[in-house]
Each structure stands twice: as structure tokens, then as C-alpha cells.
Scaffold this motif. Structure first.
Motif: not given
Length: 387
Positions: A321-325, A353-357
Motif C-alpha cells: 500500500l502507498a499514497g499516490d503522491n 503522501g508518505h504518511l498515508v497511515m
């Protein structure tokens, strides 16, 4: 001459403030949006958010374990509660009872275990969880092998051995689900590379969130490639120099708090409506990481290459899982992980972004609940729902 030297280090201190955050969130230079609110107002707002922000206050049963180089690692365990609220259990797992499993959360660079605040709150009491602070982060001790003038840089393999020590102490038996964000995901990969028998015998599921299996030297952080390459060439040496003057640099970082806030927000979040308390929570975690720790960890990412280690997860339920940006570990790296694990669930969260959680906690928590079902940690059944 002494005055000139002091002046140079003062300048380095302020420059180091930017570089410290860049290493924490981007490892390259960045243009900051023009600040339009008075500094005193911003300071008051930060103080107010620090006083009232509800994030990062969850604590479990504490434990300590000594890593193979003598570093003391701090972990906390949240046990299953017999009287856990039924509404939360139904929200995540329908009416099914979770099986005995331990979900182990590993955090990212310049963060700490509290970065999983929302997921910890959702699972708290429903399944057994372990949250730990990586060496030199949070409540863990400063890395012994990184201490002193002859201190060695951190390696991702070392972090994998740290995770093994935590597992031996906090979850010595029973099935495991391993969850890692960014550097934490790399730590999980390093564990797999060094202890494949552990993965085979005990791990029943893996979640890799906003992370990478390698080729981080190709990341541009959303900036022109020429500028990134120039910074990348000089940054390791600059960080080493700044790390040797940690006290001076920390004063510079405090003096440039507004710069920190802008950088952290840009490289942590993508959506424009992030809760200010959440943004400040992330800022506090990142700014609490000393510059010498930033310097000691930074070289490990250029050397990180664990694509072959992913094969250990080939037969397991995996969430990628990741953020799209995500500008730090772009979603293309998560897609590359999923390509090597054809049965993995690939989730790219929009406007993240990077801190999607922290930015989209429900999306991440829901997918983790689904992973627990697929891993057999929660029995599935007719009419089972995770939402």
C-alpha cells in the motif's frame, strides 16, 4: 580564526536545519511556500496543538530488549481484551473472534511507534499487537555501534536483526503478521533476508506501507533531476559534519521551526485538508530526531536492496500500500514490490503522501483488517464485513 569558524558553523546550523528535515522527509532541497501568517500566531498555534492534540498518547505494557550490539530497544504490547467493545469488533471483523496472532508494527525513518496511532487505536484490545521504536528513535536507546567518533553507519540488515530481537522478546511464539512503513518495511525485508525460516514457520501475513525494495537513489522527490543529483553527491558528507556538531545544529533547527513545518507538510501529506493537529503530530515526531541520528541512518537507504528477499513472502498474504503522491518512496516502488509478489493486494490511496497511515487512517486500517482475514488471523465467514 575562531570567530570565523564559529560563524561558519552558525550558518551550517541553519542550513543543517533544512538538510536535517530534507533527509528525514526527502533527502534533497525543496522550495517552501511563502508563509502568510505571522510568526507569533504560528507559535501560539503550535503550542495550542501540542497541548490539545490527542495523538500519540496510546501506551501499552512496556518492555526492553538488548540488540546484538548492546542497544536497548523499547517495545510495547497491547494484549487482547476479553471485554473489548463489541461495536469496534464488528466494525473491523464482523461478529468473528480474532485468532491468537501478534501483529508487529515497525515505523519509518525519523518517526516512532506512535506513527501508527490510528491503526493502534482501531485494533487495540481486539488483537495482540506489538509496537516498537527503532534504535535511536522514540524511547529506544541511541545505537551503541553508532556512538562515538568511530561510530558505524546504520545498515538495514542491522535493523532486521533488531526486529528479530524484539520478536524473540515480545512475541516468542505463535503466528505473526508483520507491518512496516517506509524504513520499517525495509526492516521487515531485512528480517526475511536473514531469517527466512522465521518467515516460513511463523509469519502468516505481511503489510508493506509506503516503502521500497531498493533503487532509492533514483528517487527525485518531485524535484529537477540535476538539482537532486547535486545534493545527493554532497549530502552524506554534509550530514556527517553536521552530526558532529549536533547541539549547534539543533539550535538552528529550533530557530527555523517554520521552515520545518512547511517541509514536513510537503513531504508527509498530499491532501490540502489534513487535520492541523495531525500535521503538528507528525512535525513533533520528525523534529525530535537528532541530526546525528539523521546522519547515521541516511547512507543506509542508498545501499538498500532487498528485492530478492521478497521471495520469502511469495506464499503469504501480502498488502502493498502507498499514497499516490508519495514523494519520498513513490508509489511506483510499491507497484514494483507487488509485481514481484503476484498474489499481493496492491492498494494505491488517492490524494495521499508518505504518511498515508496518518493522512487517510481509515483506508489503511480497513486494508489491514482485510489482511488479517486473508492471513487467517480472523476467521472469515458468510456475511463477513470489514467496514
Amino acid at each position: 580564526m575562531a570567530e570565523s569558524s564559529g560563524s561558519s558553523w552558525r550558518k551550517a546550523g541553519f542550513a543543517g536545519a533544512a538538510i536535517g528535515v530534507l533527509a528525514a522527509g526527502a533527502a534533497a532541497g525543496v522550495a517552501v511556500e511563502r508563509l502568510t501568517v505571522g510568526r507569533s500566531v504560528r507559535q501560539k498555534a503550535r503550542l495550542a496543538l501540542d497541548a490539545t492534540g490527542p495523538y500519540g498518547d496510546l501506551r501499552g505494557t512496556p518492555g526492553r530488549v538488548v540488540a546484538d550490539d548492546g542497544t536497548v530497544l523499547h517495545y510495547e504490547v497491547d494484549e487482547v481484551e476479553a471485554d473489548a467493545p463489541a461495536a469496534r469488533r464488528r466494525r473491523l471483523f464482523g461478529r468473528r473472534e480474532p485468532a491468537p496472532v501478534t501483529v508487529v508494527f515497525s515505523h519509518g525513518y525519523c518517526l516512532n511507534q506512535d506513527s501508527w496511532h490510528f491503526q493502534r487505536a482501531a485494533l487495540r484490545g481486539l488483537v495482540r499487537t506489538v509496537h516498537w521504536d527503532q534504535r535511536s528513535h522514540g524511547r529506544s536507546g541511541h545505537g551503541v555501534s553508532q556512538t562515538g567518533p568511530d561510530g558505524a553507519p546504520v545498515s538495514i540488515d542491522l535493523l532486521g536483526r533488531d526486529l528479530k530481537a524484539v520478536l524473540d522478546a515480545a512475541a516468542p511464539e505463535g503466528p505473526l503478521v508483520l507491518v512496516g512503513h517506509s524504513m520499517g518495511g525495509m526492516t521487515v525485508m531485512a528480517l526475511a533476508a536473514q531469517y527466512p525460516e522465521l518467515i516460513r514457520d511463523r509469519v502468516v501475513g505481511v503489510a508493506l506501507v509506503g516503502t521500497s525494495a531498493g533503487k532509492l537513489g533514483e528517487v527525485t522527490y518531485g524535484l529537477p533531476i540535476a538539482g537532486v543529483n547535486a545534493v545527493r553527491r554532497v549530502l552524506p558528507g554534509v550530514l556527517r559534519a553536521l552530526g558532529s556538531q549536533a547541539e549547534l545544529v539543533e539550535r538552528g533547527r529550533r530557530a527555523t521551526a517554520d521552515l520545518f513545518a512547511g517541509l514536513i507538510k510537503k513531504y508527509s501529506f498530499a491532501s490540502k485538508d489534513v487535520d492541523p493537529a495531525v500535521a503538528r503530530f507528525a512535525e513533533r515526531m520528525i523534529e525530535s530526531t537528532p541530526i546525528d541520528v539523521v546522519a547515521a541512518f541516511y547512507p543506509a537507504f542508498a545501499e538498500h536492496d532487498k528485492a530478492t528477499a521478497l521471495a520469502a513472502f511469495g506464499e503469504l498474504p501480502v498488502l502493498a500500500l502507498a499514497g499516490d503522491n508519495d514523494l519520498v518512496t513513490p508509489s511506483s516502488h510499491t507497484e514494483a514490490i507487488a509485481a514481484l509478489l503476484p498474489d499481493a493486494e496492491l492498494v494505491i490511496v488517492p490524494d495521499a503522501g508518505h504518511l498515508v497511515m496518518l493522512e487517510h487512517p481509515e483506508a489503511v486500517t480497513d486494508r489491514l483488517a482485510d489482511l488479517l482475514v486473508r492471513a487467517g488471523a480472523v476467521p472469515a465467514g458468510e456475511g463477513f464485513r470489514t467496514r
